[in-house]
Scaffold this motif. Structure first.
Motif, PDB file in Angstrom:
ATOM      1  N   ALA A 120      49.029  24.755  46.245  1.00  0.00           N
ATOM      2  CA  ALA A 120      47.742  25.439  46.496  1.00  0.00           C
ATOM      3  C   ALA A 120      47.658  26.598  45.793  1.00  0.00           C
ATOM      4  CB  ALA A 120      47.274  25.540  47.971  1.00  0.00           C
ATOM      5  N   GLU A 121      46.561  27.219  45.352  1.00  0.00           N
ATOM      6  CA  GLU A 121      46.369  28.573  44.962  1.00  0.00           C
ATOM      7  C   GLU A 121      45.831  29.495  46.017  1.00  0.00           C
ATOM      8  OE1 GLU A 121      43.508  28.416  41.812  1.00  0.00           O
ATOM      9  OE2 GLU A 121      45.176  27.966  40.396  1.00  0.00           O
ATOM     10  N   LYS A 136      40.710  28.360  48.397  1.00  0.00           N
ATOM     11  CA  LYS A 136      39.390  27.543  49.048  1.00  0.00           C
ATOM     12  C   LYS A 136      38.996  28.156  50.394  1.00  0.00           C
ATOM     13  CE  LYS A 136      42.393  24.561  51.960  1.00  0.00           C
ATOM     14  NZ  LYS A 136      42.635  22.931  52.045  1.00  0.00           N
ATOM     15  N   TYR A 137      39.415  29.536  50.638  1.00  0.00           N
ATOM     16  CA  TYR A 137      38.871  30.118  51.853  1.00  0.00           C
ATOM     17  C   TYR A 137      38.537  31.403  51.447  1.00  0.00           C
ATOM     18  CZ  TYR A 137      41.166  26.461  54.810  1.00  0.00           C
ATOM     19  OH  TYR A 137      41.230  25.323  55.470  1.00  0.00           O
ATOM     20  N   ARG A 138      38.538  31.790  50.238  1.00  0.00           N
ATOM     21  CA  ARG A 138      38.103  33.111  49.444  1.00  0.00           C
ATOM     22  C   ARG A 138      36.817  33.435  49.541  1.00  0.00           C
ATOM     23  NH1 ARG A 138      37.361  37.421  48.624  1.00  0.00           N
ATOM     24  NH2 ARG A 138      38.264  38.816  47.036  1.00  0.00           N
ATOM     25  N   LYS A 174      39.607  47.226  40.960  1.00  0.00           N
ATOM     26  CA  LYS A 174      40.566  47.787  40.251  1.00  0.00           C
ATOM     27  C   LYS A 174      41.569  48.040  41.239  1.00  0.00           C
ATOM     28  CE  LYS A 174      41.980  51.609  37.610  1.00  0.00           C
ATOM     29  NZ  LYS A 174      41.361  52.937  36.717  1.00  0.00           N
ATOM     30  N   LEU A 175      41.286  48.725  42.522  1.00  0.00           N
ATOM     31  CA  LEU A 175      42.352  48.906  43.607  1.00  0.00           C
ATOM     32  C   LEU A 175      42.651  47.697  44.455  1.00  0.00           C
ATOM     33  CD1 LEU A 175      41.008  52.419  44.890  1.00  0.00           C
ATOM     34  CD2 LEU A 175      42.831  52.127  43.300  1.00  0.00           C
ATOM     35  N   LEU A 176      41.778  46.853  44.619  1.00  0.00           N
ATOM     36  CA  LEU A 176      42.106  45.616  45.411  1.00  0.00           C
ATOM     37  C   LEU A 176      43.093  44.787  44.697  1.00  0.00           C
ATOM     38  CD1 LEU A 176      41.311  44.528  48.081  1.00  0.00           C
ATOM     39  CD2 LEU A 176      39.844  43.045  46.976  1.00  0.00           C
ATOM     40  N   ASN A 177      43.185  44.684  43.191  1.00  0.00           N
ATOM     41  CA  ASN A 177      44.109  44.148  42.355  1.00  0.00           C
ATOM     42  C   ASN A 177      44.357  42.745  42.679  1.00  0.00           C
ATOM     43  OD1 ASN A 177      45.847  43.832  40.298  1.00  0.00           O
ATOM     44  ND2 ASN A 177      47.590  44.767  41.438  1.00  0.00           N
ATOM     45  N   GLU A 178      43.240  41.888  42.935  1.00  0.00           N
ATOM     46  CA  GLU A 178      43.640  40.582  43.303  1.00  0.00           C
ATOM     47  C   GLU A 178      44.439  39.879  42.376  1.00  0.00           C
ATOM     48  OE1 GLU A 178      40.728  36.795  44.765  1.00  0.00           O
ATOM     49  OE2 GLU A 178      40.114  38.922  44.531  1.00  0.00           O
ATOM     50  N   GLN A 179      45.243  39.065  42.714  1.00  0.00           N
ATOM     51  CA  GLN A 179      45.983  38.297  41.931  1.00  0.00           C
ATOM     52  C   GLN A 179      46.004  36.889  42.439  1.00  0.00           C
ATOM     53  OE1 GLN A 179      49.875  39.973  41.909  1.00  0.00           O
ATOM     54  NE2 GLN A 179      49.185  41.893  41.575  1.00  0.00           N
ATOM     55  N   ILE A 180      46.107  35.701  41.503  1.00  0.00           N
ATOM     56  CA  ILE A 180      46.194  34.463  41.954  1.00  0.00           C
ATOM     57  C   ILE A 180      47.599  33.850  41.887  1.00  0.00           C
ATOM     58  CG2 ILE A 180      45.002  31.957  41.651  1.00  0.00           C
ATOM     59  CD1 ILE A 180      43.187  34.346  42.537  1.00  0.00           C
ATOM     60  N   HIS A 181      48.303  33.328  42.681  1.00  0.00           N
ATOM     61  CA  HIS A 181      49.567  32.704  42.639  1.00  0.00           C
ATOM     62  C   HIS A 181      49.309  31.427  43.176  1.00  0.00           C
ATOM     63  CE1 HIS A 181      51.860  36.338  42.175  1.00  0.00           C
ATOM     64  NE2 HIS A 181      50.876  36.887  42.710  1.00  0.00           N
ATOM     65  N   ARG A 182      49.961  30.185  42.647  1.00  0.00           N
ATOM     66  CA  ARG A 182      50.059  28.916  42.998  1.00  0.00           C
ATOM     67  C   ARG A 182      51.439  28.732  43.674  1.00  0.00           C
ATOM     68  NH1 ARG A 182      47.064  24.677  41.884  1.00  0.00           N
ATOM     69  NH2 ARG A 182      47.871  22.469  42.154  1.00  0.00           N
ATOM     70  N   VAL A 207      48.460  32.677  59.425  1.00  0.00           N
ATOM     71  CA  VAL A 207      48.276  32.050  58.212  1.00  0.00           C
ATOM     72  C   VAL A 207      46.906  32.147  57.640  1.00  0.00           C
ATOM     73  CG1 VAL A 207      49.872  30.337  58.310  1.00  0.00           C
ATOM     74  CG2 VAL A 207      47.607  29.669  59.263  1.00  0.00           C
ATOM     75  N   GLU A 208      45.978  33.152  57.950  1.00  0.00           N
ATOM     76  CA  GLU A 208      44.630  33.517  57.459  1.00  0.00           C
ATOM     77  C   GLU A 208      43.881  32.296  57.121  1.00  0.00           C
ATOM     78  OE1 GLU A 208      43.601  36.678  57.286  1.00  0.00           O
ATOM     79  OE2 GLU A 208      45.536  37.061  58.269  1.00  0.00           O
ATOM     80  N   LYS A 209      43.306  31.697  58.221  1.00  0.00           N
ATOM     81  CA  LYS A 209      42.127  30.655  58.048  1.00  0.00           C
ATOM     82  C   LYS A 209      42.737  29.249  57.753  1.00  0.00           C
ATOM     83  CE  LYS A 209      38.696  34.106  56.747  1.00  0.00           C
ATOM     84  NZ  LYS A 209      37.730  34.217  55.675  1.00  0.00           N
ATOM     85  N   SER A 210      44.079  29.187  57.929  1.00  0.00           N
ATOM     86  CA  SER A 210      44.905  27.593  57.553  1.00  0.00           C
ATOM     87  C   SER A 210      45.200  27.246  58.982  1.00  0.00           C
ATOM     88  CB  SER A 210      45.709  27.857  56.373  1.00  0.00           C
ATOM     89  OG  SER A 210      45.228  28.155  54.908  1.00  0.00           O
ATOM     90  N   GLU A 211      44.931  27.833  59.891  1.00  0.00           N
ATOM     91  CA  GLU A 211      45.524  27.524  61.294  1.00  0.00           C
ATOM     92  C   GLU A 211      45.308  25.841  61.554  1.00  0.00           C
ATOM     93  OE1 GLU A 211      44.060  31.674  61.193  1.00  0.00           O
ATOM     94  OE2 GLU A 211      43.032  29.604  60.974  1.00  0.00           O
ATOM     95  N   PHE A 212      44.133  25.329  61.435  1.00  0.00           N
ATOM     96  CA  PHE A 212      44.284  23.935  61.822  1.00  0.00           C
ATOM     97  C   PHE A 212      45.069  23.051  60.983  1.00  0.00           C
ATOM     98  CE2 PHE A 212      40.065  25.534  63.980  1.00  0.00           C
ATOM     99  CZ  PHE A 212      40.433  24.508  64.922  1.00  0.00           C
TER     100      PHE A 212
END
Length: 282
Positions: A120-121, A136-138, A174-182, A207-212
């Motif tokens: 998952a990304e 998917k929870y972004r 710019k400061l948040l510098n969001e990156q995508i990782h698979r 696990v930030e919103k993936s608890e279920f």
């Protein structure tokens, strides 16, 4: 996807900040504000050890969503438990590995936990790694990021307006510098089989919103192997709280869902669950 290999990689230490915690432990970190926040939650408030949750002197602990390893370090400083620490994001896992490399009873695994073996990304935020989240929870996650930043830095500002202006700056792309990782994901039951874990004295989940999804990855025959569960949950409404209570109670757990008042984040809870079979046996 068939059974995956659970391998790690050698960490790099150059240009990585290191901090000495108030208790003398030295750790590598993403940023000082986040580290102070985690230390306060885990070491000072001991938020995971309330409502009957205890830490055995010897036993097995699963740290799901280990981040840079603060909970793993706490457990290792307080007991002789064997700890299995799971973190899916490679940059954060690198710090976890560096922070626990001297602890012989800690096993770090560069994988996330979910309801099946898959990939998952994730959106990764270097300045706010604890709020990194599956893509998917972004959507609508910016408000959670903002609450997180305010909580991290609120003690540094006397004027709330200045705090909000500072957070506004940090929230800039710019400061948040969001990156995508698979990232690789697996299940708790797969890890129970892979590492031959029985019993699990404490399962910690953040696990930030993936608890279920993580709970769905526990097969019926494995619930009885788990003695205690403590977890953070996000964005729960009344229906979801009832669903969560039903999951635990139907699998033999006494459960308490506690609103995390200190953070002042809407619908943010801590869950404390004790396996009634093990309570009776004790």
């Amino acid at each position: 996807m068939s059974r995956m290999e659970y391998k790690s990689f050698s960490p790099r230490t150059e240009d990585t900040a290191k901090k000495r915690l108030h208790n003398g432990i030295e750790i590598y970190q993403n940023n000082e504000g986040e580290t102070e926040f985690l230390y306060n939650e885990i070491f000072q408030k001991e938020m995971y050890f309330k409502h009957g949750i205890t830490l055995p002197d010897h036993g097995t602990v699963m740290d799901v969503g280990a981040n840079i390893g603060m909970f793993t370090l706490y457990v290792s400083s307080k007991s002789n438990c064997r700890v299995y620490s799971f973190e899916p994001l490679p940059p954060t896992f690198e710090l976890l590995k560096m922070n626990t490399s001297s602890l012989p009873r800690v096993t770090t695994v560069n994988v996330g936990l979910s309801n099946e073996i898959k990939e998952a990304e994730f959106a990764y935020f270097p300045t706010m790694s604890t709020d990194s989240v599956q893509i998917k929870y972004r959507d609508n996650h910016d408000l959670d990021l903002r609450y997180g930043l305010i909580n991290h830095y609120r003690d540094h500002f006397d004027d709330p307006r200045m705090l909000n202006r500072f957070v506004d700056q940090l929230m800039s792309p710019k400061l948040l510098n969001e990156q995508i990782h698979r990232c690789k994901l697996t299940t708790i039951s797969e890890m129970i089989r892979y590492y031959d874990l029985n019993p699990i004295d404490l399962l910690k989940i953040d696990v930030e919103k993936s608890e279920f999804e993580v709970l769905e990855g526990i097969e019926p025959e494995d619930w009885g192997k788990i003695r205690q569960i403590v977890m953070e949950v996000h964005g729960l409404d009344g229906e979801q709280i009832s669903r969560l209570e039903n999951i635990f109670r139907s699998n033999g757990f006494h459960v308490l869902i506690d609103y995390y008042e200190d953070l002042n984040i809407p619908n943010y809870y801590n869950v404390y669950a004790l396996n009634q079979m093990h309570i009776s046996a004790g």
